[in-house]
Design an enzyme around this catalytic site. Sequence first.
Site, PDB file in Angstrom:
ATOM      1  N   THR A  33     -29.397  10.895   0.912  1.00 31.11           N
ATOM      2  CA  THR A  33     -30.853  10.809   0.967  1.00 31.11           C
ATOM      3  C   THR A  33     -31.483  12.064   0.384  1.00 31.11           C
ATOM      4  O   THR A  33     -30.923  13.164   0.514  1.00 31.11           O
ATOM      5  CB  THR A  33     -31.347  10.620   2.416  1.00 31.11           C
ATOM      6  OG1 THR A  33     -32.770  10.752   2.466  1.00 31.11           O
ATOM      7  CG2 THR A  33     -30.737  11.647   3.355  1.00 31.11           C
ATOM      8  N   SER A  84     -34.457  15.638  10.530  1.00 27.56           N
ATOM      9  CA  SER A  84     -34.145  14.691  11.606  1.00 27.56           C
ATOM     10  C   SER A  84     -32.637  14.637  11.796  1.00 27.56           C
ATOM     11  O   SER A  84     -31.871  15.084  10.931  1.00 27.56           O
ATOM     12  CB  SER A  84     -34.670  13.284  11.273  1.00 27.56           C
ATOM     13  OG  SER A  84     -33.816  12.643  10.327  1.00 27.56           O
ATOM     14  N   TYR A  94     -30.891  11.974  11.715  1.00 28.98           N
ATOM     15  CA  TYR A  94     -30.370  11.090  10.658  1.00 28.98           C
ATOM     16  C   TYR A  94     -30.173  11.867   9.358  1.00 28.98           C
ATOM     17  O   TYR A  94     -29.102  11.830   8.754  1.00 28.98           O
ATOM     18  CB  TYR A  94     -31.312   9.908  10.408  1.00 28.98           C
ATOM     19  CG  TYR A  94     -31.112   9.320   9.034  1.00 28.98           C
ATOM     20  CD1 TYR A  94     -29.945   8.625   8.721  1.00 28.98           C
ATOM     21  CD2 TYR A  94     -32.053   9.516   8.007  1.00 28.98           C
ATOM     22  CE1 TYR A  94     -29.728   8.133   7.453  1.00 28.98           C
ATOM     23  CE2 TYR A  94     -31.837   9.023   6.732  1.00 28.98           C
ATOM     24  CZ  TYR A  94     -30.678   8.330   6.456  1.00 28.98           C
ATOM     25  OH  TYR A  94     -30.459   7.854   5.189  1.00 28.98           O
ATOM     26  N   HIS A  95     -31.229  12.554   8.898  1.00 26.05           N
ATOM     27  CA  HIS A  95     -31.125  13.270   7.637  1.00 26.05           C
ATOM     28  C   HIS A  95     -30.014  14.319   7.677  1.00 26.05           C
ATOM     29  O   HIS A  95     -29.325  14.560   6.673  1.00 26.05           O
ATOM     30  CB  HIS A  95     -32.464  13.918   7.281  1.00 26.05           C
ATOM     31  CG  HIS A  95     -33.507  12.926   6.867  1.00 26.05           C
ATOM     32  ND1 HIS A  95     -34.608  12.647   7.643  1.00 26.05           N
ATOM     33  CD2 HIS A  95     -33.616  12.142   5.774  1.00 26.05           C
ATOM     34  CE1 HIS A  95     -35.351  11.734   7.030  1.00 26.05           C
ATOM     35  NE2 HIS A  95     -34.766  11.406   5.906  1.00 26.05           N
ATOM     36  N   LYS A 101     -26.641  12.977   6.915  1.00 23.47           N
ATOM     37  CA  LYS A 101     -26.414  12.823   5.491  1.00 23.47           C
ATOM     38  C   LYS A 101     -26.181  14.175   4.804  1.00 23.47           C
ATOM     39  O   LYS A 101     -25.484  14.248   3.782  1.00 23.47           O
ATOM     40  CB  LYS A 101     -27.586  12.083   4.849  1.00 23.47           C
ATOM     41  CG  LYS A 101     -27.644  10.605   5.232  1.00 23.47           C
ATOM     42  CD  LYS A 101     -26.387   9.879   4.786  1.00 23.47           C
ATOM     43  CE  LYS A 101     -26.486   8.385   4.970  1.00 23.47           C
ATOM     44  NZ  LYS A 101     -25.298   7.684   4.434  1.00 23.47           N
TER      45      LYS A 101
END
Length: 388
Positions: free
Chosen positions: A146, A181, A183-184, A187
């Site tokens: 991302t 975050s 999530y980020h 990644k």
Amino acid sequence: MSIIVTGADGYVGWPTALRIADRTDQRVICVDNGGRREWVASVGGVSTTTIASIEERVAAAAEHGYRNLSFVEGDLADRAFVDQLLAVHEPTAVVHTAAQPSAPYSQIDGERANFTQHNNMQATRNLLWGLHEAGLSDTHFIETTTTGVYGAPEFPIPEGGATMENDGERDEVPFPAMAGSWYHLSKSHDAANLRLAHKQFDIPVSDVRTAIVYGAGTEETRADDRLATRLDFDYYFGVVAHRFAAQAVAGYPLTVYGKGEQRKPFVSLEDTVEGLARLALVDPDDRPDSHTVYNQTTRAIAIVEIAETIADVGAEYDLDITVEHVENPREEDETHQMEIAHERYDDLIDGSAVDFEAGMRDVLGAMVERRDVVEAHEDRFLPDALES
């Protein structure tokens, strides 16, 4: 010979699998565990489009000539499953789109933060180690990470690494993880693991740092309702452009926090699918490097521009849309002008990009057609400024 597409039941994975299958005689193995459906349902979300079961999707695909498409159900966080998957199919490429993809979902509580990082990072590690230990180090590993790994720095974002200077010496280093975050950050860790796997195992890697994806479908998914990809609009899994579109269709003003001049990177679903399909099918001799980072974006767009574009396009559907600026509850720079390099990605798709206006026309059309679904779930996307 085969190509594996993970997360093949998802928003990006499904149309990518169809496009690859359309362009190759290799068998395309669709791998998924149904996670995206479960996560969306758990927060009360629903797709605008009706999503057929994966079995119905594959059967419909066969009717439309995609006879080289197969589905395998399994959890990539399970090492034994991954080892068996790779041993049986010996892929020439793995297109890894499987992940818990929502930053807001990962922020709900500690349980979901833990799950997001474990699920995303474990799946990637299992695939990388699985390829190495199965002797498949020539397999092209393509992962959608991302652009969120970069955060929002005040300087132009490179396509991959950055140049650092210390005591007069210069070198290129991986871009620091500035994710905002859980999530980020998963990644960001994946990106580091991809680099390490290439260095240790010599696996050819394409780290495709994907921007915010918009759009209601592709040429392949529009051929049959059973081939439709999902179109989420809730706070947790619907991107900002889709949430604005849902507000417009439900008859609410589009609420822009503060000035809304901050820009975010975007890319259409069509261009996302095209880039991934080309990477999956590229001749090994034509790969630019054995480890390559692509910023899969076509332009940065301001939040206020998103709202104004939807308002303009909405007139074509007899929608009377207004844009309202409200007090920003977040601590953010409302004028941040993100600059992000994407020349390598532009070359990959030959510079042909779907413009944002066309993409939002597509999204609004799909939502107007299913207005009843959108209106029935307005509590899932309305911002606090419109709730009373």
